[in-house]
Design an enzyme around this catalytic site. Sequence first.
Site, PDB file in Angstrom:
ATOM      1  N   LYS A 146       0.828  -1.213   0.000  1.00  0.00           N
ATOM      2  CA  LYS A 146       0.000   0.000   0.000  1.00  0.00           C
ATOM      3  C   LYS A 146       0.862   1.262   0.000  1.00  0.00           C
ATOM      4  O   LYS A 146       0.538   2.240  -0.659  1.00  0.00           O
ATOM      5  CB  LYS A 146      -0.932   0.011   1.206  1.00  0.00           C
ATOM      6  CG  LYS A 146      -2.040  -1.019   1.155  1.00  0.00           C
ATOM      7  CD  LYS A 146      -3.069  -0.802   2.234  1.00  0.00           C
ATOM      8  CE  LYS A 146      -2.474  -0.729   3.618  1.00  0.00           C
ATOM      9  NZ  LYS A 146      -1.780  -1.971   4.024  1.00  0.00           N
ATOM     10  N   THR A 148       3.970   1.603  -1.214  1.00  0.00           N
ATOM     11  CA  THR A 148       4.596   1.796  -2.527  1.00  0.00           C
ATOM     12  C   THR A 148       3.572   2.283  -3.548  1.00  0.00           C
ATOM     13  O   THR A 148       3.887   3.124  -4.395  1.00  0.00           O
ATOM     14  CB  THR A 148       5.258   0.499  -3.040  1.00  0.00           C
ATOM     15  OG1 THR A 148       4.285  -0.540  -3.099  1.00  0.00           O
ATOM     16  CG2 THR A 148       6.399   0.074  -2.151  1.00  0.00           C
ATOM     17  N   ARG A 170       1.977   7.381   7.423  1.00  0.00           N
ATOM     18  CA  ARG A 170       2.267   7.257   8.848  1.00  0.00           C
ATOM     19  C   ARG A 170       3.767   7.065   9.068  1.00  0.00           C
ATOM     20  O   ARG A 170       4.476   6.556   8.206  1.00  0.00           O
ATOM     21  CB  ARG A 170       1.519   6.064   9.437  1.00  0.00           C
ATOM     22  CG  ARG A 170       0.021   6.231   9.490  1.00  0.00           C
ATOM     23  CD  ARG A 170      -0.666   4.908   9.784  1.00  0.00           C
ATOM     24  NE  ARG A 170      -0.460   3.953   8.709  1.00  0.00           N
ATOM     25  CZ  ARG A 170      -0.633   2.648   8.816  1.00  0.00           C
ATOM     26  NH1 ARG A 170      -1.022   2.133   9.965  1.00  0.00           N
ATOM     27  NH2 ARG A 170      -0.434   1.850   7.796  1.00  0.00           N
ATOM     28  N   LYS A 181       8.326  -7.196   9.075  1.00  0.00           N
ATOM     29  CA  LYS A 181       7.926  -6.517   7.841  1.00  0.00           C
ATOM     30  C   LYS A 181       8.985  -5.587   7.274  1.00  0.00           C
ATOM     31  O   LYS A 181       9.066  -5.349   6.080  1.00  0.00           O
ATOM     32  CB  LYS A 181       6.626  -5.745   8.103  1.00  0.00           C
ATOM     33  CG  LYS A 181       5.976  -5.183   6.851  1.00  0.00           C
ATOM     34  CD  LYS A 181       4.669  -4.484   7.209  1.00  0.00           C
ATOM     35  CE  LYS A 181       4.023  -3.864   5.983  1.00  0.00           C
ATOM     36  NZ  LYS A 181       2.791  -3.136   6.314  1.00  0.00           N
ATOM     37  N   ALA A 400      -3.363  -0.412  12.494  1.00  0.00           N
ATOM     38  CA  ALA A 400      -4.784  -0.563  12.162  1.00  0.00           C
ATOM     39  C   ALA A 400      -5.410  -1.778  12.827  1.00  0.00           C
ATOM     40  O   ALA A 400      -6.625  -1.832  12.978  1.00  0.00           O
ATOM     41  CB  ALA A 400      -4.955  -0.658  10.651  1.00  0.00           C
ATOM     42  N   PHE A 431      -3.316  -1.959   6.823  1.00  0.00           N
ATOM     43  CA  PHE A 431      -3.785  -3.328   6.621  1.00  0.00           C
ATOM     44  C   PHE A 431      -4.956  -3.400   5.635  1.00  0.00           C
ATOM     45  O   PHE A 431      -5.052  -2.589   4.722  1.00  0.00           O
ATOM     46  CB  PHE A 431      -4.103  -3.991   7.961  1.00  0.00           C
ATOM     47  CG  PHE A 431      -2.896  -4.191   8.834  1.00  0.00           C
ATOM     48  CD1 PHE A 431      -1.772  -4.854   8.359  1.00  0.00           C
ATOM     49  CD2 PHE A 431      -2.855  -3.718  10.133  1.00  0.00           C
ATOM     50  CE1 PHE A 431      -0.644  -5.038   9.142  1.00  0.00           C
ATOM     51  CE2 PHE A 431      -1.740  -3.900  10.935  1.00  0.00           C
ATOM     52  CZ  PHE A 431      -0.638  -4.560  10.430  1.00  0.00           C
ATOM     53  N   PHE A 518       4.490  -8.029  -9.363  1.00  0.00           N
ATOM     54  CA  PHE A 518       5.792  -8.596  -9.030  1.00  0.00           C
ATOM     55  C   PHE A 518       6.388  -9.228 -10.294  1.00  0.00           C
ATOM     56  O   PHE A 518       5.648  -9.608 -11.213  1.00  0.00           O
ATOM     57  CB  PHE A 518       5.653  -9.661  -7.942  1.00  0.00           C
ATOM     58  CG  PHE A 518       5.397  -9.112  -6.561  1.00  0.00           C
ATOM     59  CD1 PHE A 518       6.204  -9.475  -5.498  1.00  0.00           C
ATOM     60  CD2 PHE A 518       4.338  -8.239  -6.319  1.00  0.00           C
ATOM     61  CE1 PHE A 518       5.973  -8.981  -4.221  1.00  0.00           C
ATOM     62  CE2 PHE A 518       4.102  -7.738  -5.058  1.00  0.00           C
ATOM     63  CZ  PHE A 518       4.929  -8.116  -4.001  1.00  0.00           C
ATOM     64  N   TRP A 547       7.179  -0.083  -8.456  1.00  0.00           N
ATOM     65  CA  TRP A 547       8.374  -0.582  -7.765  1.00  0.00           C
ATOM     66  C   TRP A 547       9.563  -0.599  -8.717  1.00  0.00           C
ATOM     67  O   TRP A 547      10.669  -0.211  -8.339  1.00  0.00           O
ATOM     68  CB  TRP A 547       8.112  -1.992  -7.216  1.00  0.00           C
ATOM     69  CG  TRP A 547       9.193  -2.475  -6.280  1.00  0.00           C
ATOM     70  CD1 TRP A 547       9.240  -2.326  -4.929  1.00  0.00           C
ATOM     71  CD2 TRP A 547      10.386  -3.186  -6.650  1.00  0.00           C
ATOM     72  NE1 TRP A 547      10.392  -2.887  -4.425  1.00  0.00           N
ATOM     73  CE2 TRP A 547      11.114  -3.419  -5.452  1.00  0.00           C
ATOM     74  CE3 TRP A 547      10.916  -3.633  -7.857  1.00  0.00           C
ATOM     75  CZ2 TRP A 547      12.338  -4.097  -5.442  1.00  0.00           C
ATOM     76  CZ3 TRP A 547      12.135  -4.295  -7.851  1.00  0.00           C
ATOM     77  CH2 TRP A 547      12.837  -4.527  -6.650  1.00  0.00           C
TER      78      TRP A 547
END
Length: 694
Positions: A146, A148, A170, A181, A400, A431, A518, A547
């Site tokens: 989210k 990116t 955030r 993560k 979240a 999330f 991806f 990305w």
Amino acid sequence: MQSDAVVLLGGGNIDILPTCFRPGAAVIHCEPTLESGIAELIVITVKIILSSMVCCKIMEKMYSIQHFSVLKLNLYISDIEISRAQIPKPVNQLAEEVGLLPEELEAYGRSKAKVCLSLLDRLHTQPDGKYVLVAGITPTPLGEGKSTVTIGLVQALSAHLSLNSFACLRQPSQGPTFGVKGGAAGGGYAQVIPMEEFNLHLTGDIHAITAANNLVAAAIDARMLHEATQSDKALFNRLVPSVNGVRKFSPIQFSRLQRLGIDKTNPASLTPEEVTSFVRLDLDPSKITWQRVVDTNDRFLRKITVGQANTEKGQIRETGFDIAVASEIMAILALADSLEDMKNRLARMVVGTSRSGQPVTTEDLGVSGALTVLMKDAIKPTLMQTLEGTPVFVHAGPFANIAHGNSSVLADKLALKLVGRDGFVVTEAGFGADIGMEKFFNIKCRASGLRPNVVVLVATIRALKMHGGGPNRHKPKDIPSLYLNLSLVAAGCHSNLKKQIQIAHLFGIPVVVALNVFKTDTQAEIDLVCEIAKGCGASDAVPCNHWAQGGRGSIKLAQAVNEAASRPSNFQFLYNIEMPIADKIRTIAQKVYGADDIELSPAAKDKIDYYNQQGYGLLPICMAKTHLSLSHMPDKKGAPTGFVLPIRDVRASIGAGFIYPLVGTMSTMPGLPTRPCFYDIDLDPVTGEITGLF
């Protein structure tokens, strides 16, 4: 072609093509036989026109973002190498480009700065831009991108489509940064830079929250100790000391007197009964709800015992730690719309209950003013930039799954003014849409009064395969051959993706699906996801390659968002705020999660009864639930049905302004895995460069 105004003398009826002049230039036709007085009048008129144009340009510069100096991308491999290879614009240059005045900026080094809230007063007549929320499907443990997508989208809007835009993100917690993560600066060529500064400390807001939160905890235990070991008279003499022979209440003590119904200003006039009620908070140790915090995933602090030293005179009790971003003070930072509002919210925070059943606040403790002092700089959003030089506000960082999971109201409001009517502010909810997005609408939008134009729903093929029945693998290299088939993709789309689109439609907002591509994804898989997403009600669905390509890889997404934002929406809240607490919880469980019903534990029922008695029943709901499933069971993927949602406890964040039920075994302090991210993070002592962050 370079003139702002052109005076045509003569020419009769000859038509002059508009293409002869610069677009927007003022063209004045005059006859050749003008007397000198009229000619002077023309000169004066032209001067007025030119002055007006100059004023308009100055006002335009003051009230909206101007053309960005776009930063070019360089090809590198890792996130940190990509970030380090880019030289950010000086923050004062970025501030000037977005329309900030020098006095509205407080620089923290060369590449980041706090922005003063006085900007809102200066721009109060400026129309808001378009408001875009980025949410996601139920993620894998590593997340679906989210951040990116948010960054790639604003890079596409500003650097490639020349539309004013701002990202609002955030601040990352140290918990996931050193846990599973990693950081939250985005990735690849869609990052906030410098990513080391973004992921580590930034401007110290989380440290300020930690200090403020733990000051409250220290005040609670100290007050209980002193009340247990002193007489009423001794307490009163220390709480209202005589200075130079004069005894008087402090301003914060007048607030407590008012809450007690004591309308007196002279300490000597209090009766013994009034002195007792004033000095004794009489906190029930078993009903203290406030916990200490630390911004680290430390599972062994979930339950602790304090007061075991001999100096604490037997004041032993069980308590625990939450992660710092779960602090109510963090939630307040994200929801406050001014310094005064934050101060009032901090004063309303309830830390526990007295033995007589009355709520005890930080204002009763006398600490709320000090909390405001600790938080006075943290309330200002931090200005940073993306890899392509477009602006970002970084502010607040609530999770979240535990809190409401959105960046601050103030950052969004400032950005909406800065981008102007035709600009875009892209803000991210944590999330899945069932958690962060639901709370964005029902909590943040209620607090801010803002209404979004579009929801961007992020999905990945790896997560869709998981929801379609594939194994719950975390890394592409772990994916077995059976995982690579279209039936799993289709099943994931028709379950979790479809459900998350439906959740957004509950609020009346159009949805654009952003497929975060991806390198392992096939074209057939990509085409299938986009086709099914549109069939499930999405306004559009587009593959995104931000990305690998930066903003250029999200141009189609930016165009789809621009088109969707021009359509009318019919925003509505999920529930009426006046509904009973249990009914609001049930509405979320049934309409959002897909549960048949809820099951309240006896403790949860007692808490609800108490909150109703205290007048807290009209607050919105902030569910604390696992982010790994639409249900309370992390291993249940797709779109589970036929389950009853267990509510084991219900707590209240009165200062933040919501009730938060704890679903199932949800914990407010995460733990570290066997091999955390910190194994790979290091510092080169020669160059001073950080390695291993991602």
